[in-house]
Design a protein around this motif. Structure first.
Motif, PDB file in Angstrom:
ATOM      1  N   GLN A   5       0.662  -1.382  -0.081  1.00 30.67           N
ATOM      2  CA  GLN A   5       0.015   0.046   0.022  1.00 30.67           C
ATOM      3  C   GLN A   5       0.908   1.393   0.023  1.00 30.67           C
ATOM      4  O   GLN A   5       0.561   2.275  -0.705  1.00 30.67           O
ATOM      5  CB  GLN A   5      -0.973   0.049   1.220  1.00 30.67           C
ATOM      6  CG  GLN A   5      -2.152  -0.891   1.128  1.00 30.67           C
ATOM      7  CD  GLN A   5      -2.738  -0.981   2.392  1.00 30.67           C
ATOM      8  OE1 GLN A   5      -2.623  -0.646   3.634  1.00 30.67           O
ATOM      9  NE2 GLN A   5      -4.061  -1.734   2.080  1.00 30.67           N
ATOM     10  N   LEU A   6       1.809   1.159   0.989  1.00 31.98           N
ATOM     11  CA  LEU A   6       2.722   2.595   0.872  1.00 31.98           C
ATOM     12  C   LEU A   6       3.463   3.018  -0.558  1.00 31.98           C
ATOM     13  O   LEU A   6       3.150   3.938  -1.017  1.00 31.98           O
ATOM     14  CB  LEU A   6       4.024   2.200   1.898  1.00 31.98           C
ATOM     15  CG  LEU A   6       5.046   3.218   1.814  1.00 31.98           C
ATOM     16  CD1 LEU A   6       4.415   4.679   2.079  1.00 31.98           C
ATOM     17  CD2 LEU A   6       6.077   2.822   2.853  1.00 31.98           C
ATOM     18  N   THR A   7       3.761   1.703  -1.294  1.00 32.67           N
ATOM     19  CA  THR A   7       4.341   1.807  -2.511  1.00 32.67           C
ATOM     20  C   THR A   7       3.243   2.359  -3.669  1.00 32.67           C
ATOM     21  O   THR A   7       3.464   3.005  -4.527  1.00 32.67           O
ATOM     22  CB  THR A   7       5.141   0.631  -3.095  1.00 32.67           C
ATOM     23  OG1 THR A   7       4.544  -0.351  -3.131  1.00 32.67           O
ATOM     24  CG2 THR A   7       6.413   0.279  -2.371  1.00 32.67           C
ATOM     25  N   GLU A   8       1.918   1.863  -3.265  1.00 34.18           N
ATOM     26  CA  GLU A   8       1.068   2.202  -4.275  1.00 34.18           C
ATOM     27  C   GLU A   8       0.765   3.810  -4.129  1.00 34.18           C
ATOM     28  O   GLU A   8       0.453   4.432  -4.897  1.00 34.18           O
ATOM     29  CB  GLU A   8      -0.287   1.310  -4.003  1.00 34.18           C
ATOM     30  CG  GLU A   8      -0.149   0.052  -4.643  1.00 34.18           C
ATOM     31  CD  GLU A   8      -1.226  -0.865  -4.412  1.00 34.18           C
ATOM     32  OE1 GLU A   8      -1.431  -1.714  -5.267  1.00 34.18           O
ATOM     33  OE2 GLU A   8      -1.807  -0.712  -3.420  1.00 34.18           O
ATOM     34  N   VAL A   9       0.643   4.087  -2.822  1.00 38.04           N
ATOM     35  CA  VAL A   9       0.655   5.590  -2.525  1.00 38.04           C
ATOM     36  C   VAL A   9       1.510   6.448  -3.038  1.00 38.04           C
ATOM     37  O   VAL A   9       1.195   7.579  -3.955  1.00 38.04           O
ATOM     38  CB  VAL A   9       0.220   5.600  -0.945  1.00 38.04           C
ATOM     39  CG1 VAL A   9       0.394   7.361  -0.666  1.00 38.04           C
ATOM     40  CG2 VAL A   9      -0.955   5.260  -0.417  1.00 38.04           C
ATOM     41  N   LEU A  10       2.877   5.837  -3.031  1.00 35.47           N
ATOM     42  CA  LEU A  10       3.805   6.636  -3.383  1.00 35.47           C
ATOM     43  C   LEU A  10       3.836   6.895  -5.037  1.00 35.47           C
ATOM     44  O   LEU A  10       4.277   7.932  -5.665  1.00 35.47           O
ATOM     45  CB  LEU A  10       5.428   6.077  -3.326  1.00 35.47           C
ATOM     46  CG  LEU A  10       5.770   6.104  -1.858  1.00 35.47           C
ATOM     47  CD1 LEU A  10       6.864   5.126  -1.399  1.00 35.47           C
ATOM     48  CD2 LEU A  10       6.166   7.481  -1.674  1.00 35.47           C
ATOM     49  N   GLN A  11       3.314   5.998  -5.779  1.00 33.45           N
ATOM     50  CA  GLN A  11       2.857   5.897  -7.175  1.00 33.45           C
ATOM     51  C   GLN A  11       1.804   6.727  -7.592  1.00 33.45           C
ATOM     52  O   GLN A  11       1.986   7.767  -8.605  1.00 33.45           O
ATOM     53  CB  GLN A  11       2.749   4.629  -7.699  1.00 33.45           C
ATOM     54  CG  GLN A  11       3.985   3.658  -7.616  1.00 33.45           C
ATOM     55  CD  GLN A  11       3.619   2.050  -8.002  1.00 33.45           C
ATOM     56  OE1 GLN A  11       3.223   1.811  -9.289  1.00 33.45           O
ATOM     57  NE2 GLN A  11       3.262   1.141  -6.934  1.00 33.45           N
ATOM     58  N   SER A  12       0.745   6.571  -6.985  1.00 37.08           N
ATOM     59  CA  SER A  12      -0.333   7.430  -7.462  1.00 37.08           C
ATOM     60  C   SER A  12      -0.634   8.734  -6.578  1.00 37.08           C
ATOM     61  O   SER A  12      -1.471   9.440  -7.181  1.00 37.08           O
ATOM     62  CB  SER A  12      -1.731   6.308  -7.301  1.00 37.08           C
ATOM     63  OG  SER A  12      -1.724   5.939  -6.003  1.00 37.08           O
ATOM     64  N   MET A  52       7.350   0.592 -14.106  1.00 38.10           N
ATOM     65  CA  MET A  52       6.827   1.853 -14.780  1.00 38.10           C
ATOM     66  C   MET A  52       7.113   2.950 -14.149  1.00 38.10           C
ATOM     67  O   MET A  52       7.567   4.035 -14.447  1.00 38.10           O
ATOM     68  CB  MET A  52       5.757   1.706 -15.454  1.00 38.10           C
ATOM     69  CG  MET A  52       5.288   0.569 -16.164  1.00 38.10           C
ATOM     70  SD  MET A  52       6.188   0.294 -17.333  1.00 38.10           S
ATOM     71  CE  MET A  52       5.496   1.714 -18.613  1.00 38.10           C
ATOM     72  N   ARG A  53       7.129   2.930 -12.575  1.00 39.64           N
ATOM     73  CA  ARG A  53       7.482   4.135 -11.871  1.00 39.64           C
ATOM     74  C   ARG A  53       8.662   4.242 -11.675  1.00 39.64           C
ATOM     75  O   ARG A  53       9.228   5.700 -11.484  1.00 39.64           O
ATOM     76  CB  ARG A  53       6.580   4.053 -10.621  1.00 39.64           C
ATOM     77  CG  ARG A  53       6.850   4.818  -9.375  1.00 39.64           C
ATOM     78  CD  ARG A  53       6.682   6.523  -9.861  1.00 39.64           C
ATOM     79  NE  ARG A  53       7.124   7.197  -8.777  1.00 39.64           N
ATOM     80  CZ  ARG A  53       8.194   7.653  -8.314  1.00 39.64           C
ATOM     81  NH1 ARG A  53       9.303   7.147  -8.919  1.00 39.64           N
ATOM     82  NH2 ARG A  53       8.443   8.261  -7.240  1.00 39.64           N
ATOM     83  N   TRP A  54       9.526   3.275 -11.177  1.00 35.70           N
ATOM     84  CA  TRP A  54      10.686   3.297 -10.917  1.00 35.70           C
ATOM     85  C   TRP A  54      11.598   2.581 -11.633  1.00 35.70           C
ATOM     86  O   TRP A  54      11.570   1.460 -12.035  1.00 35.70           O
ATOM     87  CB  TRP A  54      10.955   2.729  -9.503  1.00 35.70           C
ATOM     88  CG  TRP A  54      10.470   3.635  -8.221  1.00 35.70           C
ATOM     89  CD1 TRP A  54      10.900   4.725  -7.610  1.00 35.70           C
ATOM     90  CD2 TRP A  54       9.216   3.244  -7.360  1.00 35.70           C
ATOM     91  NE1 TRP A  54      10.090   5.184  -6.651  1.00 35.70           N
ATOM     92  CE2 TRP A  54       9.088   4.411  -6.334  1.00 35.70           C
ATOM     93  CE3 TRP A  54       8.450   2.181  -7.568  1.00 35.70           C
ATOM     94  CZ2 TRP A  54       8.094   4.238  -5.529  1.00 35.70           C
ATOM     95  CZ3 TRP A  54       7.133   2.435  -6.897  1.00 35.70           C
ATOM     96  CH2 TRP A  54       6.965   3.460  -5.730  1.00 35.70           C
TER      97      TRP A  54
END
Length: 329
Positions: free
Chosen positions: A219-226, A288-290
């Motif tokens: 969830q943390l990495t998803e928040v950082l992405q979106s 795709m983000r990092w």
């Protein structure tokens, strides 16, 4: 663990030594099994007891079905005595009671076996009593001492035992063992990267803590992405309440590190190295983000955060600084 073949997969050298001793009728009167917690010492002691007591042992393997085997499993065999610490130590009185038991003839046969768990926790008086016991072994008596710290046991006791080392489990053996114990493949892959201690791995699965930790990392990495602007809010209101202690925060950062390693594996097309095996779509989105360089920078930030936690920097401050760094990657 019911068979020597299973123990051999987990501890090949230790299992082979014990099997050879039995096959050649050269069993020692005392053994010292030493190694980290969770490496199979207790299971090996129980399996050895079954092999010696079972009347139907064939090719070293006990039958697992006879009365002797079943009673060992249930802890009710009258000629197998298992000594565990009474509070913080094993006391002299426990060894004296054990010696008293061994003055009697075996109820089922002439053979008697005793296992001393956490033998390094014996008091000085208990150690001295056990030493005298070991110096005059009965003909059909087998002692098995278990310890994580063999150096804490009297050298005179160690010299009277055949010492067998139990090695830390590698990732593949650990993973296979956990799955044999009924742990899901996805959890086994992740846990085998976090610890080589089977008992610790099982303890981590008790309750909902580990499942929630795994969920929060993703969830943390998803928040950082979106929604990167909401990352600090997520850390303060969801991450920190779950990872509120120093040790649990270190564990959370370990899981976060494994997630970023998986993103790197995705970049390198190293599918066989992935541990979050159920999250392929999320890994592809994260890739795709990092970029590879950004993932490496994130991993360096996580390592720095772990060092700061170890140095007793305030946990919330550490996580806020790490979150800001992850946002900039």
């Amino acid at each position: 663990m019911e068979r020597w073949s299973q123990l051999k997969e987990m501890q090949p050298l230790a299992a082979q030594m014990l099997m050879n001793s039995y096959d050649k009728d050269r069993m020692a009167h005392a053994y010292l099994f030493y190694g980290h917690r969770g490496t199979g010492k207790r299971e090996a002691a129980r399996l050895l007891a079954k092999t010696l007591f079972c009347p139907y042992t064939a090719d070293t393997e006990p039958c697992q079905e006879c009365r002797e085997c079943r009673r060992i499993d249930s802890g009710n065999h009258p000629d197998l005595h298992w000594i565990i610490p009474d509070g913080a130590s094993i006391k002299k009185e426990q060894i004296l009671e054990l010696q008293k038991e061994f003055t009697y003839t075996g109820l089922e046969s002439d053979r008697k076996i005793y296992v001393v768990e956490s033998a390094d926790l014996m008091t000085v008086n208990a150690s001295n009593r056990l030493l005298k016991f070991l110096e005059e072994p009965g003909r059909d008596t087998t002692a098995i001492l278990l310890t994580e710290n063999s150096e804490a046991i009297l050298q005179t006791i160690r010299s009277r035992c055949q010492q067998i080392a139990f090695q830390p489990l590698n990732h593949e053996r650990m993973r296979d063992y956990l799955m044999e114990e009924g742990i899901s493949k996805s959890n086994a892959f992740l846990l085998s990267e976090l610890t080589n201690n089977a008992e610790e791995a099982k303890e981590m699965l008790e309750g909902d803590w580990f499942a929630n930790a795994r969920k929060l990392v993703i969830q943390l990495t998803e928040v950082l992405q979106s929604k990167p602007n909401e990352a600090l809010l997520f850390v303060n209101h969801q991450w920190m309440p779950h990872f509120s202690e120093k040790d649990t925060l270190q564990r959370g950062l370990d899981v976060l590190m494994l997630w970023y390693k998986d993103i790197l594996h995705e970049h390198l097309a190293r599918e066989e190295a992935v541990v979050f095996i159920q999250e392929q779509e999320k890994r592809e989105q994260a890739m795709m983000r990092w970029s590879r360089a950004q993932v490496t920078s994130c991993m360096s930030g996580i390592m720095e955060a772990k060092r700061h936690i170890h140095q007793n920097v305030h946990p919330t401050l550490v996580m806020e600084q790490l979150t800001l760094q992850l946002q900039r990657c």
